[in-house]
Design a protein around this motif. Structure first.
Motif, mmCIF file in Angstrom:
data_model
loop_
_atom_site.group_PDB
_atom_site.id
_atom_site.type_symbol
_atom_site.label_atom_id
_atom_site.label_comp_id
_atom_site.label_asym_id
_atom_site.label_seq_id
_atom_site.Cartn_x
_atom_site.Cartn_y
_atom_site.Cartn_z
ATOM 1 N N PHE A 34 2.698 0.619 -3.799
ATOM 2 C CA PHE A 34 2.863 -0.645 -3.306
ATOM 3 C C PHE A 34 1.978 -0.434 -1.965
ATOM 4 C CE2 PHE A 34 4.975 -2.757 -7.050
ATOM 5 C CZ PHE A 34 4.588 -3.906 -6.852
ATOM 6 N N LEU A 35 2.895 0.459 -1.404
ATOM 7 C CA LEU A 35 2.160 1.087 -0.009
ATOM 8 C C LEU A 35 1.224 1.282 -0.119
ATOM 9 C CD1 LEU A 35 3.019 1.637 2.842
ATOM 10 C CD2 LEU A 35 4.418 4.118 2.795
ATOM 11 N N ALA A 36 0.443 2.252 -0.907
ATOM 12 C CA ALA A 36 -0.620 2.529 -1.195
ATOM 13 C C ALA A 36 -2.012 1.858 -1.481
ATOM 14 C CB ALA A 36 -0.403 3.566 -2.028
ATOM 15 N N ILE A 37 -1.645 0.746 -2.300
ATOM 16 C CA ILE A 37 -2.219 -0.107 -2.202
ATOM 17 C C ILE A 37 -2.062 -0.798 -1.204
ATOM 18 C CG2 ILE A 37 -2.429 -2.580 -3.423
ATOM 19 C CD1 ILE A 37 -1.248 -1.337 -5.643
ATOM 20 N N TYR A 38 -1.530 -0.768 -0.550
ATOM 21 C CA TYR A 38 -1.060 -2.094 1.365
ATOM 22 C C TYR A 38 -2.051 -1.323 1.811
ATOM 23 C CZ TYR A 38 -0.238 -4.234 5.335
ATOM 24 O OH TYR A 38 0.052 -5.283 6.554
ATOM 25 N N VAL A 39 -2.527 -0.190 2.221
ATOM 26 C CA VAL A 39 -2.867 0.772 3.103
ATOM 27 C C VAL A 39 -4.013 0.679 2.439
ATOM 28 C CG1 VAL A 39 -3.643 3.564 4.027
ATOM 29 C CG2 VAL A 39 -0.875 2.441 3.464
ATOM 30 N N VAL A 40 -5.011 0.908 1.117
ATOM 31 C CA VAL A 40 -6.208 0.941 0.929
ATOM 32 C C VAL A 40 -6.496 -0.429 1.687
ATOM 33 C CG1 VAL A 40 -7.490 0.877 -1.405
ATOM 34 C CG2 VAL A 40 -5.423 2.567 -0.887
ATOM 35 N N THR A 41 -5.838 -1.468 0.637
ATOM 36 C CA THR A 41 -6.168 -2.667 0.963
ATOM 37 C C THR A 41 -6.697 -3.327 2.325
ATOM 38 O OG1 THR A 41 -5.089 -3.972 -0.563
ATOM 39 C CG2 THR A 41 -5.405 -5.119 1.046
ATOM 40 N N PRO A 82 4.580 -6.514 3.931
ATOM 41 C CA PRO A 82 5.273 -5.622 4.667
ATOM 42 C C PRO A 82 7.527 -6.410 3.813
ATOM 43 C CG PRO A 82 3.711 -6.298 5.803
ATOM 44 C CD PRO A 82 3.697 -6.962 4.532
ATOM 45 N N ARG A 83 7.072 -7.480 3.806
ATOM 46 C CA ARG A 83 8.181 -8.044 3.436
ATOM 47 C C ARG A 83 8.836 -6.822 2.039
ATOM 48 N NH1 ARG A 83 11.930 -11.241 5.704
ATOM 49 N NH2 ARG A 83 10.577 -11.939 6.930
ATOM 50 N N LEU A 84 7.894 -7.551 1.181
ATOM 51 C CA LEU A 84 7.811 -6.750 -0.289
ATOM 52 C C LEU A 84 8.254 -5.401 -0.323
ATOM 53 C CD1 LEU A 84 7.258 -6.628 -3.117
ATOM 54 C CD2 LEU A 84 5.178 -6.914 -3.279
ATOM 55 N N LEU A 85 7.708 -4.819 0.611
ATOM 56 C CA LEU A 85 8.011 -3.432 0.629
ATOM 57 C C LEU A 85 9.376 -3.368 0.981
ATOM 58 C CD1 LEU A 85 4.486 -2.291 2.277
ATOM 59 C CD2 LEU A 85 5.939 -1.099 -0.308
#
Length: 313
Positions: A34-41, A82-85
């Motif tokens: 999910f961190l990778a997805i967030y960074v890509v997004t 951020p809260r999900l992570l």
């Protein structure tokens, strides 16, 4: 005095967001994914904005709206991720009632603004293809700014009504656990007792108008676009006209498709983990895929990204 005491109690109430507690056994993998997805997004949408801002050839209404849509996507996913992570790291997340209501309000407002922005983008394509001679006048800089500002403000304004209806309600006694990874509409309504049906009915009506209304405008725009394009005598002309709409149509299909799966299709009988997985489609994956669609399907954006890359390197 009783209401004041209730308000004070509500402000200091803490809730538990369960998140994806079922994935604990996978260790650090879900957090990394999910961190990778967030960074890509965030990175992908920022690149779209930078590419449009740095290329004069993209200073047109279509890309003006695309920039605003990318900004909406960044804010939309940053309201949740951020809260999900943090929940992945801590195995659950505590959130105050006020913070939960604010997260729900921002989520609902940005989702509504995205629907309105997509309809503005379809209206732009309708004018460009069906009324090309009047297009520069009808879609002037002032008109673009007015449509974009209207989309942003309308989303936040109308979503405030649903939130305001929670003020006179009291929290139900007992559990403060929300079996979700963010404060969505149904979990938030489930926290309250009393005349909840008013909040539920108003929320469904407002969200229905802010999603179905723009969708009907989009469909109507493309009906007229299709009729106009089919009248173009040359195959090359038809292909060129359709190519300017393909990216927008893909994004519209993805956005509304995931909303239908989550909010229209019956999910009450589904396990909680599966319902959360469906919610991931539109809160996490869709914002990541949209810049990819525009960068792959749109040649002008591709060229602008290449020029931007050469400038940065």
């Amino acid at each position: 005095m009783r209401n004041s005491h209730g308000d004070c109690e509500n402000q200091t109430t803490w809730l538990i967001l369960v998140g994806f507690g079922e994935l604990k056994r996978l260790g650090f993998l879900p957090f990394s994914l999910f961190l990778a997805i967030y960074v890509v997004t965030v990175g992908g949408n920022i690149l779209i904005v930078l590419a449009v801002a740095s290329s004069r050839t993209l200073h047109t209404p279509m890309y003006f709206f695309l920039c605003h849509f990318s900004l909406l996507e960044i804010a939309y996913t940053s309201n949740i991720m951020p809260r999900l992570l943090r929940g992945f790291l801590e195995g659950g997340d505590s959130i105050s009632l006020v913070s939960c209501l604010v997260q729900f309000y921002v989520f609902a407002s940005l989702a509504a603004a995205e629907c309105l922005m997509l309809s503005a983008m379809s209206y732009d394509r309708y004018l460009a293809i069906c009324h090309p001679l009047h297009y520069p006048v009808l879609m002037s800089t002032w008109s673009c700014r007015r449509l974009a500002t209207g989309a942003w403000l309308s989303g936040f304004f109308f979503s405030a009504f649903t939130l305001a209806l929670a003020a006179p309600l009291s929290l139900c006694p007992g559990s403060r656990v929300i079996d979700h990874y963010f404060c969505d509409f149904a979990p938030v309504v489930g926290l309250f007792c009393g005349e909840v049906w008013i909040m539920w009915g108003a929320g469904v009506s407002i969200s229905g108008c802010l999603t179905l209304g723009p969708f009907l405008l989009i469909v109507t725009s493309y009906v007229f676009i299709l009729r106009t394009v089919l009248r173009i005598p040359s195959g090359q002309g038809r292909q060129k006209a359709f190519s300017t709409c393909s990216s927008h149509l893909s994004v519209v299909g993805l956005f509304y498709g995931t909303l239908v799966v989550v909010y229209v299709a019956p999910t009450d009988h589904m396990p909680p983990l599966l319902r959360k997985a469906f919610s991931v489609l539109y809160t996490v994956l869709t914002p990541m895929v949209n810049p990819i669609i525009y960068s792959l399907k749109n040649q002008e954006v591709k060229r602008a990204l290449h020029r931007l890359w050469r400038q940065l390197v």
